[in-house]
Design a protein around this motif. Sequence first.
Motif, PDB file in Angstrom:
ATOM      1  N   ASP A  89      44.672  45.363  47.887  1.00 46.68           N
ATOM      2  CA  ASP A  89      45.341  46.650  47.847  1.00 46.68           C
ATOM      3  C   ASP A  89      46.695  46.448  47.205  1.00 46.68           C
ATOM      4  N   GLY A  90      47.445  47.527  47.061  1.00 62.31           N
ATOM      5  CA  GLY A  90      48.753  47.413  46.438  1.00 62.31           C
ATOM      6  C   GLY A  90      48.608  47.223  44.944  1.00 62.31           C
ATOM      7  N   ALA A  91      49.714  46.893  44.305  1.00 62.59           N
ATOM      8  CA  ALA A  91      49.741  46.784  42.849  1.00 62.59           C
ATOM      9  C   ALA A  91      48.984  45.536  42.396  1.00 62.59           C
ATOM     10  N   LEU A  92      48.200  45.701  41.341  1.00 60.12           N
ATOM     11  CA  LEU A  92      47.359  44.605  40.846  1.00 60.12           C
ATOM     12  C   LEU A  92      47.603  44.358  39.358  1.00 60.12           C
ATOM     13  N   TYR A  93      47.549  43.096  38.963  1.00 59.75           N
ATOM     14  CA  TYR A  93      47.388  42.765  37.549  1.00 59.75           C
ATOM     15  C   TYR A  93      45.894  42.829  37.251  1.00 59.75           C
ATOM     16  N   LEU A  94      45.515  43.485  36.170  1.00 62.72           N
ATOM     17  CA  LEU A  94      44.102  43.616  35.800  1.00 62.72           C
ATOM     18  C   LEU A  94      43.887  43.075  34.403  1.00 62.72           C
ATOM     19  N   SER A  95      42.727  42.470  34.174  1.00 64.45           N
ATOM     20  CA  SER A  95      42.375  42.060  32.815  1.00 64.45           C
ATOM     21  C   SER A  95      40.851  42.059  32.685  1.00 64.45           C
ATOM     22  N   GLN A  96      40.363  42.417  31.509  1.00 66.14           N
ATOM     23  CA  GLN A  96      38.913  42.477  31.256  1.00 66.14           C
ATOM     24  C   GLN A  96      38.387  41.111  30.846  1.00 66.14           C
ATOM     25  N   GLY A 103      26.415  37.137  31.784  1.00 66.32           N
ATOM     26  CA  GLY A 103      26.044  38.271  30.944  1.00 66.32           C
ATOM     27  C   GLY A 103      26.621  39.601  31.398  1.00 66.32           C
ATOM     28  N   THR A 104      27.823  39.591  31.934  1.00 63.60           N
ATOM     29  CA  THR A 104      28.438  40.823  32.437  1.00 63.60           C
ATOM     30  C   THR A 104      29.891  40.915  31.950  1.00 63.60           C
ATOM     31  N   VAL A 105      30.463  42.132  32.013  1.00 59.22           N
ATOM     32  CA  VAL A 105      31.898  42.298  31.792  1.00 59.22           C
ATOM     33  C   VAL A 105      32.498  42.698  33.121  1.00 59.22           C
ATOM     34  N   SER A 106      33.598  42.086  33.472  1.00 64.49           N
ATOM     35  CA  SER A 106      34.207  42.453  34.744  1.00 64.49           C
ATOM     36  C   SER A 106      35.709  42.537  34.590  1.00 64.49           C
ATOM     37  N   GLU A 107      36.311  43.209  35.537  1.00 62.66           N
ATOM     38  CA  GLU A 107      37.758  43.328  35.546  1.00 62.66           C
ATOM     39  C   GLU A 107      38.264  42.327  36.580  1.00 62.66           C
ATOM     40  N   ILE A 108      39.068  41.354  36.149  1.00 57.58           N
ATOM     41  CA  ILE A 108      39.596  40.409  37.128  1.00 57.58           C
ATOM     42  C   ILE A 108      40.929  40.933  37.634  1.00 57.58           C
ATOM     43  N   GLN A 109      41.231  40.566  38.879  1.00 59.14           N
ATOM     44  CA  GLN A 109      42.339  41.194  39.578  1.00 59.14           C
ATOM     45  C   GLN A 109      43.158  40.163  40.339  1.00 59.14           C
ATOM     46  N   VAL A 110      44.457  40.308  40.239  1.00 56.61           N
ATOM     47  CA  VAL A 110      45.368  39.472  41.016  1.00 56.61           C
ATOM     48  C   VAL A 110      46.453  40.389  41.581  1.00 56.61           C
ATOM     49  N   SER A 111      46.736  40.247  42.849  1.00 54.28           N
ATOM     50  CA  SER A 111      47.790  41.049  43.467  1.00 54.28           C
ATOM     51  C   SER A 111      49.147  40.673  42.870  1.00 54.28           C
ATOM     52  N   LYS A 112      49.934  41.698  42.526  1.00 52.47           N
ATOM     53  CA  LYS A 112      51.240  41.433  41.915  1.00 52.47           C
ATOM     54  C   LYS A 112      52.182  40.684  42.837  1.00 52.47           C
ATOM     55  N   LYS A 113      51.924  40.756  44.124  1.00 56.58           N
ATOM     56  CA  LYS A 113      52.787  40.056  45.090  1.00 56.58           C
ATOM     57  C   LYS A 113      52.808  38.550  44.850  1.00 56.58           C
ATOM     58  N   PHE A 114      51.720  38.004  44.306  1.00 56.65           N
ATOM     59  CA  PHE A 114      51.568  36.555  44.367  1.00 56.65           C
ATOM     60  C   PHE A 114      51.925  35.814  43.085  1.00 56.65           C
ATOM     61  N   ILE A 115      52.199  36.542  42.009  1.00 55.82           N
ATOM     62  CA  ILE A 115      52.737  35.885  40.810  1.00 55.82           C
ATOM     63  C   ILE A 115      53.897  36.729  40.303  1.00 55.82           C
ATOM     64  N   THR A 116      55.045  36.107  40.189  1.00 56.41           N
ATOM     65  CA  THR A 116      56.227  36.846  39.740  1.00 56.41           C
ATOM     66  C   THR A 116      56.874  36.108  38.571  1.00 56.41           C
ATOM     67  N   ARG A 117      57.876  36.744  37.987  1.00 58.14           N
ATOM     68  CA  ARG A 117      58.543  36.157  36.815  1.00 58.14           C
ATOM     69  C   ARG A 117      59.242  34.837  37.131  1.00 58.14           C
ATOM     70  N   ASP A 118      59.443  34.567  38.408  1.00 59.53           N
ATOM     71  CA  ASP A 118      60.083  33.299  38.780  1.00 59.53           C
ATOM     72  C   ASP A 118      59.110  32.126  38.809  1.00 59.53           C
ATOM     73  N   ASP A 119      57.820  32.420  38.682  1.00 59.91           N
ATOM     74  CA  ASP A 119      56.836  31.344  38.801  1.00 59.91           C
ATOM     75  C   ASP A 119      56.616  30.601  37.488  1.00 59.91           C
TER      76      ASP A 119
ATOM     77  N   LEU B  26      45.428  33.025  53.048  1.00 61.34           N
ATOM     78  CA  LEU B  26      44.061  32.542  53.309  1.00 61.34           C
ATOM     79  C   LEU B  26      43.017  32.934  52.272  1.00 61.34           C
ATOM     80  N   ASN B  27      42.984  34.182  51.828  1.00 62.85           N
ATOM     81  CA  ASN B  27      41.837  34.553  50.997  1.00 62.85           C
ATOM     82  C   ASN B  27      42.158  35.244  49.665  1.00 62.85           C
ATOM     83  N   HIS B  28      43.366  35.080  49.188  1.00 62.70           N
ATOM     84  CA  HIS B  28      43.651  35.466  47.795  1.00 62.70           C
ATOM     85  C   HIS B  28      44.693  34.461  47.281  1.00 62.70           C
ATOM     86  N   GLN B  29      45.853  34.427  47.945  1.00 61.71           N
ATOM     87  CA  GLN B  29      46.724  33.265  47.804  1.00 61.71           C
ATOM     88  C   GLN B  29      46.388  32.331  48.976  1.00 61.71           C
TER      89      GLN B  29
END
Lengths: 191, 191
Positions: A89-96, A103-119, B26-29
């Motif tokens: 939930d919350g804000a997500l980074y998305l990429s196709q 044999g599929t196309v999917s949208e991968i998702q990472v929560s914005k909380k866990f990667i920031t510009r400081d990383d 635990l299950n994303h980070q």
Amino acid sequence: MELLKQRIIKDGRIKPGNIVKVDSFLNHQMDVVLLGEIGEEFARRFADQPVTKILTIEASGIGIATIAALHFGNVPVVFAKKAKSKNLDGALYLSQVESFTHGTVSEIQVSKKFITRDDCVLILDDFLARGRALLGLIDIVKQSGASLAGCGIVIEKGFQEGGQTLRDMGVRLESLAIIDRADENGFVFRN
Amino acid sequence: MELLKQRIIKDGRIKPGNIVKVDSFLNHQMDVVLLGEIGEEFARRFADQPVTKILTIEASGIGIATIAALHFGNVPVVFAKKAKSKNLDGALYLSQVESFTHGTVSEIQVSKKFITRDDCVLILDDFLARGRALLGLIDIVKQSGASLAGCGIVIEKGFQEGGQTLRDMGVRLESLAIIDRADENGFVFRN
């Protein structure tokens, strides 16, 4: 990485269509001793980078990234999710991402909380073939404003275009074994 | 496991519908130091079992199982796959699993090569709620003829029926934290 190449020769199998099967030690059953050696090798190769986070993608990358993190000063591991989930939930980074294997196309998702510009993010994965998953992960690191330490891959299929695409983009790519040919005559590795 | 409960209190969140979110460790980070402590605790609790293999299911279970394996004498980890994949071939154990989190039914799959009647299998996973994933994994262990050391769960939702179902079946179940209530007043753990 000589140990890995020997293991691929010993336990890897080649299926029609250039399918390289390493399911007995890497991506279905996992040899955690080998994963430890792999993690150590990634740590050696990226020793000059101030890695603060390891990013991978479910599912096979998770075991590799988790054990590797022990060799990078216990940095947190984040894995991109391939499916929508009530757990996100919350804000997500998305990429196709298009998957050659499935044999599929999917949208991968990472929560914005866990990667920031400081990383400083190191991307790890088990396989590099056409490079679609890695391009999606790199896109997410770019969206975050974090710096990219590079990409560490256990097995690169040198006869597919992903590695070249990434190197042409200027991405630092460390593949522990590059298979240039896999056919009825066995495996040929790049030196 | 006190350390885990304190971490759930500190970093866990509760969403409407009894959704317990522990995605920051635990299950994303994933906090690999905590995973190490969790693995050590599983090893203590199952010290009397001659575990030869750890079985889990993609995706969140993989990090937990992989690091836990380091505390079980480096036994191999096998993860059940949820989707058909070109990476799977040969004879498979199959079992039907309904996912509460994702609202889907899927067929989980494990290659017959990797679990045999000579194995003593420990099943590990991050969450136990209605228990469908665990029942599928137990079914696969039964199909293989292996002995079942038991099931180790990081977080059991005690207010859902999975734990009771498994205990009633006589399965040895070790849950490191059992949440009996999760609402606007916070978490209540079973002693």
